[in-house]
Design a protein around this motif. Structure first.
Motif, PDB file in Angstrom:
ATOM      1  N   ALA A  56      -4.342  -4.926 -69.122  1.00  0.00           N
ATOM      2  CA  ALA A  56      -4.958  -5.155 -67.813  1.00  0.00           C
ATOM      3  C   ALA A  56      -4.278  -6.308 -67.081  1.00  0.00           C
ATOM      4  CB  ALA A  56      -6.447  -5.435 -67.988  1.00  0.00           C
ATOM      5  N   VAL A  57      -3.975  -7.373 -67.806  1.00  0.00           N
ATOM      6  CA  VAL A  57      -3.301  -8.529 -67.206  1.00  0.00           C
ATOM      7  C   VAL A  57      -1.905  -8.135 -66.735  1.00  0.00           C
ATOM      8  CG1 VAL A  57      -2.363 -10.822 -67.665  1.00  0.00           C
ATOM      9  CG2 VAL A  57      -4.624 -10.205 -68.547  1.00  0.00           C
ATOM     10  N   ARG A  58      -1.214  -7.359 -67.567  1.00  0.00           N
ATOM     11  CA  ARG A  58       0.142  -6.933 -67.219  1.00  0.00           C
ATOM     12  C   ARG A  58       0.127  -6.034 -65.974  1.00  0.00           C
ATOM     13  NH1 ARG A  58       1.120  -4.572 -71.552  1.00  0.00           N
ATOM     14  NH2 ARG A  58       0.851  -2.402 -70.895  1.00  0.00           N
ATOM     15  N   VAL A  59      -0.813  -5.093 -65.940  1.00  0.00           N
ATOM     16  CA  VAL A  59      -0.919  -4.184 -64.801  1.00  0.00           C
ATOM     17  C   VAL A  59      -1.295  -4.953 -63.538  1.00  0.00           C
ATOM     18  CG1 VAL A  59      -2.313  -2.323 -63.816  1.00  0.00           C
ATOM     19  CG2 VAL A  59      -1.418  -2.120 -66.144  1.00  0.00           C
ATOM     20  N   MET A  60      -2.231  -5.874 -63.677  1.00  0.00           N
ATOM     21  CA  MET A  60      -2.651  -6.681 -62.526  1.00  0.00           C
ATOM     22  C   MET A  60      -1.455  -7.401 -61.907  1.00  0.00           C
ATOM     23  SD  MET A  60      -5.067  -8.149 -60.587  1.00  0.00           S
ATOM     24  CE  MET A  60      -6.674  -8.194 -61.397  1.00  0.00           C
ATOM     25  N   LYS A  61      -0.662  -8.025 -62.745  1.00  0.00           N
ATOM     26  CA  LYS A  61       0.483  -8.800 -62.253  1.00  0.00           C
ATOM     27  C   LYS A  61       1.491  -7.908 -61.539  1.00  0.00           C
ATOM     28  CE  LYS A  61       4.000 -12.089 -63.836  1.00  0.00           C
ATOM     29  NZ  LYS A  61       4.549 -12.830 -65.007  1.00  0.00           N
ATOM     30  N   SER A  62       1.822  -6.755 -62.124  1.00  0.00           N
ATOM     31  CA  SER A  62       2.844  -5.886 -61.546  1.00  0.00           C
ATOM     32  C   SER A  62       2.350  -5.187 -60.280  1.00  0.00           C
ATOM     33  CB  SER A  62       3.296  -4.843 -62.578  1.00  0.00           C
ATOM     34  OG  SER A  62       2.217  -4.005 -62.955  1.00  0.00           O
ATOM     35  N   ILE A  63       1.065  -4.810 -60.251  1.00  0.00           N
ATOM     36  CA  ILE A  63       0.538  -4.131 -59.067  1.00  0.00           C
ATOM     37  C   ILE A  63       0.385  -5.095 -57.902  1.00  0.00           C
ATOM     38  CG2 ILE A  63      -1.463  -2.925 -58.128  1.00  0.00           C
ATOM     39  CD1 ILE A  63       0.388  -1.212 -59.860  1.00  0.00           C
ATOM     40  N   VAL A  64      -0.016  -6.318 -58.178  1.00  0.00           N
ATOM     41  CA  VAL A  64      -0.088  -7.328 -57.124  1.00  0.00           C
ATOM     42  C   VAL A  64       1.303  -7.543 -56.523  1.00  0.00           C
ATOM     43  CG1 VAL A  64      -0.438  -9.792 -56.669  1.00  0.00           C
ATOM     44  CG2 VAL A  64      -2.146  -8.509 -57.968  1.00  0.00           C
ATOM     45  N   LYS A  65       2.303  -7.577 -57.376  1.00  0.00           N
ATOM     46  CA  LYS A  65       3.677  -7.736 -56.910  1.00  0.00           C
ATOM     47  C   LYS A  65       4.083  -6.573 -56.015  1.00  0.00           C
ATOM     48  CE  LYS A  65       8.393  -8.452 -58.624  1.00  0.00           C
ATOM     49  NZ  LYS A  65       9.252  -8.567 -59.846  1.00  0.00           N
ATOM     50  N   PHE A  66       3.676  -5.351 -56.387  1.00  0.00           N
ATOM     51  CA  PHE A  66       4.008  -4.163 -55.587  1.00  0.00           C
ATOM     52  C   PHE A  66       3.292  -4.217 -54.236  1.00  0.00           C
ATOM     53  CE2 PHE A  66       2.755   0.046 -54.091  1.00  0.00           C
ATOM     54  CZ  PHE A  66       3.990   0.683 -53.997  1.00  0.00           C
ATOM     55  N   ILE A  67       2.018  -4.575 -54.248  1.00  0.00           N
ATOM     56  CA  ILE A  67       1.230  -4.597 -53.013  1.00  0.00           C
ATOM     57  C   ILE A  67       1.784  -5.620 -52.025  1.00  0.00           C
ATOM     58  CG2 ILE A  67      -1.028  -5.198 -52.045  1.00  0.00           C
ATOM     59  CD1 ILE A  67      -2.291  -4.020 -54.593  1.00  0.00           C
ATOM     60  N   GLU A  68       2.096  -6.801 -52.536  1.00  0.00           N
ATOM     61  CA  GLU A  68       2.562  -7.856 -51.641  1.00  0.00           C
ATOM     62  C   GLU A  68       4.034  -7.696 -51.279  1.00  0.00           C
ATOM     63  OE1 GLU A  68      -0.620 -11.374 -52.796  1.00  0.00           O
ATOM     64  OE2 GLU A  68       1.445 -11.531 -53.563  1.00  0.00           O
ATOM     65  N   GLY A  69       4.826  -7.192 -52.222  1.00  0.00           N
ATOM     66  CA  GLY A  69       6.257  -7.051 -51.954  1.00  0.00           C
ATOM     67  C   GLY A  69       6.602  -5.783 -51.192  1.00  0.00           C
ATOM     68  N   ASN A  70       6.079  -4.644 -51.626  1.00  0.00           N
ATOM     69  CA  ASN A  70       6.444  -3.367 -51.012  1.00  0.00           C
ATOM     70  C   ASN A  70       5.604  -3.013 -49.789  1.00  0.00           C
ATOM     71  OD1 ASN A  70       7.412  -3.370 -53.820  1.00  0.00           O
ATOM     72  ND2 ASN A  70       8.112  -1.299 -53.401  1.00  0.00           N
ATOM     73  N   LEU A  71       4.349  -3.403 -49.815  1.00  0.00           N
ATOM     74  CA  LEU A  71       3.463  -3.036 -48.705  1.00  0.00           C
ATOM     75  C   LEU A  71       3.235  -4.182 -47.731  1.00  0.00           C
ATOM     76  CD1 LEU A  71       0.775  -0.918 -50.609  1.00  0.00           C
ATOM     77  CD2 LEU A  71       2.904  -0.155 -49.544  1.00  0.00           C
ATOM     78  N   GLY A  72       3.596  -5.386 -48.116  1.00  0.00           N
ATOM     79  CA  GLY A  72       3.441  -6.525 -47.223  1.00  0.00           C
ATOM     80  C   GLY A  72       2.003  -6.959 -47.016  1.00  0.00           C
ATOM     81  N   LEU A  73       1.129  -6.600 -47.949  1.00  0.00           N
ATOM     82  CA  LEU A  73      -0.282  -6.977 -47.856  1.00  0.00           C
ATOM     83  C   LEU A  73      -0.556  -8.205 -48.711  1.00  0.00           C
ATOM     84  CD1 LEU A  73      -1.808  -3.400 -48.187  1.00  0.00           C
ATOM     85  CD2 LEU A  73      -1.472  -4.708 -46.075  1.00  0.00           C
ATOM     86  N   ILE A  74      -1.694  -8.836 -48.505  1.00  0.00           N
ATOM     87  CA  ILE A  74      -2.076 -10.025 -49.267  1.00  0.00           C
ATOM     88  C   ILE A  74      -3.250  -9.665 -50.170  1.00  0.00           C
ATOM     89  CG2 ILE A  74      -2.890 -12.407 -49.141  1.00  0.00           C
ATOM     90  CD1 ILE A  74      -1.662 -12.553 -46.335  1.00  0.00           C
ATOM     91  N   VAL A  75      -3.124  -9.952 -51.443  1.00  0.00           N
ATOM     92  CA  VAL A  75      -4.189  -9.659 -52.406  1.00  0.00           C
ATOM     93  C   VAL A  75      -5.164 -10.830 -52.450  1.00  0.00           C
ATOM     94  CG1 VAL A  75      -4.715  -9.263 -54.848  1.00  0.00           C
ATOM     95  CG2 VAL A  75      -2.742  -8.141 -53.784  1.00  0.00           C
TER      96      VAL A  75
END
Length: 295
Positions: free
Chosen positions: A106-125
């Motif tokens: 869960a921690v690993r997924v959280m870190k990578s998905i947050v990176k995708f959301i902020e990096g690829n989509l330009g959104l803020i988590v």
């Protein structure tokens, strides 16, 4: 089965959508230049705040009919990313739950998905709301979760806060000092109860509904008792409903409070569940058993 999940919430989603990234995603599907131009104009049209015009260089106008659609187009990219990773998830608007089998995962997924959301989509988590936890510790769309050892699964229930809010609403509609007819009261109760139960129909809540019905009937009995107003009318009404005269007088002159009256066995016999149903008092349990959907 022990399950962990990553709960990811976006920070002020509608205010932080990156226009260029959104338009690039839309352009991958739509080839009509006029439509693309119209959407762009909608995004930068600006908003009125306290009577003053403000530009909107980022974000989608909140309250606009097109904004929910555009947000889902943007977050569809997140859905596709989660699907490509083989993750189990559920998303509603800008909130998402991702289910995995261990806290480490869960921690690993959280870190990578947050990176995708902020990096690829330009959104803020939203880092305050986003967290790793077990299902039973989470409230999502008003629902809570509990572990069922018989099925070895986590099942749905209304979250305790949702139930408390529902009960507060019912208490407001059954206040003794609300000067409305019983018919109007029954109509309002039916609307609230049926709407709430319909929303939570996929959850397991038979016991909760039974408890709420019991409290509701008690409060309705008190309302009816108060409508009889004077001791003479109260005694006469109890006798008409099959209560012996001595019992009727004993209850009427007992000088107990309304809470005692509502729970009194005499009043429960006189104003029985059957009579309340005939009078139109809605049952949360009865309606739940009609509409309950097993998932």
């Amino acid at each position: 089965m022990i399950m962990y999940l990553s709960y990811i919430a976006k920070e002020r989603f509608f205010d932080t959508v990156h226009h260029d990234k959104l338009m690039r995603i839309i352009s991958n599907t739509i080839n009509d230049g006029d439509v693309i131009s119209l959407i762009r104009k909608y995004l930068v049209s600006g908003v009125m705040v306290n009577g003053k015009y403000e530009e909107t260089p980022v974000g989608t106008p909140q309250g606009g009919n097109l904004s929910p659609l555009l947000s889902n187009i943007m977050l569809n990219e997140l859905d596709k990313e989660l699907e490509s990773r083989g993750l189990q998830f559920v998303r509603y608007a800008d909130d998402a739950l991702i289910f995995v089998k261990s806290e480490k995962a869960a921690v690993r997924v959280m870190k990578s998905i947050v990176k995708f959301i902020e990096g690829n989509l330009g959104l803020i988590v939203n880092t305050e709301k986003s967290k790793v936890s077990r299902p039973k510790e989470l409230k999502f769309l008003g629902f809570g979760y509990y572990y069922d050892s018989k099925t070895d699964r986590y099942l749905l229930k209304p979250h305790s806060k949702s139930v408390q809010k529902f009960q507060r609403k019912l208490r407001q509609l059954t206040k003794r000092n609300w000067s409305v007819s019983l018919d109007i009261r029954m109509l309002k109760l039916k609307q609230v109860i049926f709407g709430w139960v319909n929303y939570f129909r996929i959850a397991n809540m038979k016991t909760v509904m039974s408890r709420i019905d019991k409290k509701l009937r008690s409060r309705i009995r008190v309302i009816i008792w108060k409508q009889w107003k004077v001791p003479r009318k109260q005694i006469k009404s109890l006798i008409q409903l099959g209560i012996p005269e001595e019992e009727a007088k004993g209850l009427t002159f007992c000088r107990k409070g309304y809470r005692y009256i509502g729970l009194s066995k005499v009043v429960q016999r006189a104003i029985s569940n059957k009579r309340l149903k005939q009078r139109g008092v809605p049952s949360a349990l009865e309606h739940y058993l009609k509409v309950h959907t097993v998932i």
